[in-house]
Design an enzyme around this catalytic site. Structure first.
Site, PDB file in Angstrom:
ATOM      1  N   ASP A  47       0.663  -1.315  -0.154  1.00 36.81           N
ATOM      2  CA  ASP A  47      -0.046  -0.099   0.050  1.00 36.81           C
ATOM      3  C   ASP A  47       0.745   1.466   0.052  1.00 36.81           C
ATOM      4  O   ASP A  47       2.100   1.305   0.308  1.00 36.81           O
ATOM      5  CB  ASP A  47      -0.960   0.051   1.288  1.00 36.81           C
ATOM      6  CG  ASP A  47      -2.129  -0.943   1.112  1.00 36.81           C
ATOM      7  OD1 ASP A  47      -2.031  -1.896   0.363  1.00 36.81           O
ATOM      8  OD2 ASP A  47      -2.871  -0.993   2.081  1.00 36.81           O
ATOM      9  N   ASP A  48       0.218   2.326  -0.443  1.00 39.01           N
ATOM     10  CA  ASP A  48       0.592   3.835  -0.170  1.00 39.01           C
ATOM     11  C   ASP A  48       1.726   4.281  -1.093  1.00 39.01           C
ATOM     12  O   ASP A  48       2.044   5.275  -0.974  1.00 39.01           O
ATOM     13  CB  ASP A  48       1.326   3.944   1.167  1.00 39.01           C
ATOM     14  CG  ASP A  48       0.344   3.603   2.531  1.00 39.01           C
ATOM     15  OD1 ASP A  48      -0.908   3.489   2.178  1.00 39.01           O
ATOM     16  OD2 ASP A  48       0.820   3.600   3.629  1.00 39.01           O
ATOM     17  N   HIS A  98      -6.403   3.163  -3.588  1.00 36.46           N
ATOM     18  CA  HIS A  98      -6.159   3.230  -2.088  1.00 36.46           C
ATOM     19  C   HIS A  98      -6.389   4.300  -1.620  1.00 36.46           C
ATOM     20  O   HIS A  98      -6.040   5.092  -0.617  1.00 36.46           O
ATOM     21  CB  HIS A  98      -4.747   2.843  -1.715  1.00 36.46           C
ATOM     22  CG  HIS A  98      -4.433   2.571  -0.257  1.00 36.46           C
ATOM     23  ND1 HIS A  98      -5.330   1.889   0.676  1.00 36.46           N
ATOM     24  CD2 HIS A  98      -3.527   3.087   0.669  1.00 36.46           C
ATOM     25  CE1 HIS A  98      -4.969   1.872   1.660  1.00 36.46           C
ATOM     26  NE2 HIS A  98      -3.569   2.783   1.841  1.00 36.46           N
ATOM     27  N   HIS A 102      -5.436   9.384   1.225  1.00 40.61           N
ATOM     28  CA  HIS A 102      -5.277   8.530   2.404  1.00 40.61           C
ATOM     29  C   HIS A 102      -5.995   9.104   3.838  1.00 40.61           C
ATOM     30  O   HIS A 102      -5.693   9.138   4.803  1.00 40.61           O
ATOM     31  CB  HIS A 102      -3.951   8.401   2.767  1.00 40.61           C
ATOM     32  CG  HIS A 102      -3.614   6.832   3.296  1.00 40.61           C
ATOM     33  ND1 HIS A 102      -3.714   6.655   4.820  1.00 40.61           N
ATOM     34  CD2 HIS A 102      -3.222   5.764   2.998  1.00 40.61           C
ATOM     35  CE1 HIS A 102      -3.488   5.426   5.000  1.00 40.61           C
ATOM     36  NE2 HIS A 102      -3.355   4.753   3.898  1.00 40.61           N
ATOM     37  N   TYR A 139      -6.757   2.352   6.299  1.00 42.00           N
ATOM     38  CA  TYR A 139      -6.860   2.032   7.710  1.00 42.00           C
ATOM     39  C   TYR A 139      -7.862   0.911   7.674  1.00 42.00           C
ATOM     40  O   TYR A 139      -8.316   0.269   8.847  1.00 42.00           O
ATOM     41  CB  TYR A 139      -7.321   3.209   8.776  1.00 42.00           C
ATOM     42  CG  TYR A 139      -6.349   4.487   8.500  1.00 42.00           C
ATOM     43  CD1 TYR A 139      -5.160   4.454   9.072  1.00 42.00           C
ATOM     44  CD2 TYR A 139      -6.947   5.515   7.715  1.00 42.00           C
ATOM     45  CE1 TYR A 139      -4.551   5.573   8.808  1.00 42.00           C
ATOM     46  CE2 TYR A 139      -6.371   6.509   7.692  1.00 42.00           C
ATOM     47  CZ  TYR A 139      -5.008   6.604   8.017  1.00 42.00           C
ATOM     48  OH  TYR A 139      -4.363   7.782   7.811  1.00 42.00           O
ATOM     49  N   HIS A 191       3.301  -2.810   3.170  1.00 41.95           N
ATOM     50  CA  HIS A 191       3.510  -1.349   2.380  1.00 41.95           C
ATOM     51  C   HIS A 191       4.543  -1.244   1.497  1.00 41.95           C
ATOM     52  O   HIS A 191       5.694  -1.809   1.826  1.00 41.95           O
ATOM     53  CB  HIS A 191       3.350  -0.421   3.632  1.00 41.95           C
ATOM     54  CG  HIS A 191       2.198  -0.244   4.326  1.00 41.95           C
ATOM     55  ND1 HIS A 191       1.852  -1.213   5.297  1.00 41.95           N
ATOM     56  CD2 HIS A 191       1.144   0.508   4.236  1.00 41.95           C
ATOM     57  CE1 HIS A 191       0.657  -0.777   5.751  1.00 41.95           C
ATOM     58  NE2 HIS A 191       0.139   0.013   5.065  1.00 41.95           N
TER      59      HIS A 191
END
Ligand SMILES: [Zn+2]
Length: 325
Positions: A47-48, A98, A102, A139, A191
């Site tokens: 992720d991210d 995603h 965020h 989250y 991540h």
């Protein structure tokens, strides 16, 4: 396992040399097939990203260890690093949504949720990552309103079965142990940015192999990990789908079986990651528009065909796309 018809040789010196030695008998020994030992598939997720600083090293590590993964990108990062989105797709990864920035989406209005999702779809598509079909809420926070927005964009929500805790300072050992807890069909949260995650990649590959598990795609239909279809983003192409499965594997090369469904009149394009090469094919009319591309069309032998790939050190499977013709 089905009986593999005799491959039709591609007339390359290397291909002929290896095939000749194989026909002579004994000089090319069959090694246990890692790919054929897939007792199930798991979904590795990162992720991210993407970022110019982290993504290239992660993609290299994944490719070198024969792993494919789903990258849940933030839209703002995709917009800032479009080349890295393209690199993810080119490396055979699946690209998911995603959110854009965020946020804690469940604390936002429906209009804000819509904006976060739609802008990310656009940013990823514009960068060459395809239109995502998977969405992971930041989250893991979700509710009915968010799900209705996801549905509007045709997105399947993917949370996780195992949290690697890499975001929380987990050691490389702990990340590998988390992967070892996965069973077939499950998905693990990781991540793009933790150094320990990057360091864990070779051992993640070993841990999966030890359990007979392979890295797969996350099905947009079920949200579960399944065998890769090679289409990228879980897409089915225009009227046909080409599905890859493992065939026999040797020390220097491997067979890939390709099953085409949806149409009897198709063209499958196989992009082979350099420096791997197609040595031979069966059951198709093959042409090679460039060194790394095989174009396959029916030759009257049905819709199941295959290719022998000379790895040249790169065991990452080719990607395939299917169009009706
Ligand atoms: Zn995140």
């Amino acid at each position: 396992m089905s009986i593999t018809p005799r491959p039709r040789l591609r007339a390359t010196v290397t291909g002929l040399a290896v095939a000749a030695s194989a026909l002579a008998g004994g000089t090319v020994t069959a090694a246990p097939s890692q790919a054929a030992a897939c007792n199930g598939y798991v979904g590795l997720t990162f992720d991210d990203g993407p970022s110019a600083g982290q993504t290239p090293a992660l993609l290299n590590a994944l490719k070198q260890n024969g792993l494919r993964a789903t990258m849940f990108n933030q839209g703002n990062n995709a917009a800032a690093n479009p080349a890295q989105v393209k690199a993810q797709a080119d490396a055979g990864m699946w690209v998911g949504n995603h959110s854009y920035s965020h946020p804690h989406l469940t604390q936002q209005s429906q209009a804000q949720m819509d904006s976060e999702i739609s802008r990310t779809q656009q940013a990823i598509a514009a960068a060459g990552g395809g239109t995502p079909r998977l969405f992971r809420p930041p989250y893991g926070e979700t509710d009915a309103t968010l799900r209705s927005v996801e549905a509007k964009y045709g997105l399947t929500e993917v949370i996780w079965d195992v949290d690697s805790q890499d975001w929380n300072g987990a050691s490389t050992d702990a990340i590998v142990q988390a992967v070892s807890r996965l069973t077939g069909g499950q998905v693990i949260l990781m991540h793009e940015w933790p150094a320990n995650t990057l360091a864990a990649i070779p051992r993640i590959a070993q841990a999966l192999s030890a359990k007979g598990l392979c890295s797969g795609m996350i099905s947009p239909q079920t949200g579960r990990a399944v065998a890769p279809d090679g289409g990228g983003n879980g897409g089915g192409g225009q009227g046909c789908t080409a599905t890859l499965s493992a065939g026999e594997k040797w020390g220097d090369r491997y067979n890939l079986n390709v099953a085409v469904s949806g149409s009897g009149s198709w063209t499958v394009t196989m992009n082979v990651p350099s420096p791997a090469k197609v040595m031979s094919t069966w059951n198709i009319s093959a042409s090679y528009p460039s060194a790394q591309v095989l174009t396959a069309r029916p030759n009257g032998s049905g819709n199941s065909w295959g290719a022998t790939i000379q790895a040249n050190g790169n065991w990452t499977w080719p990607t395939v796309s299917c169009t009706t013709s």
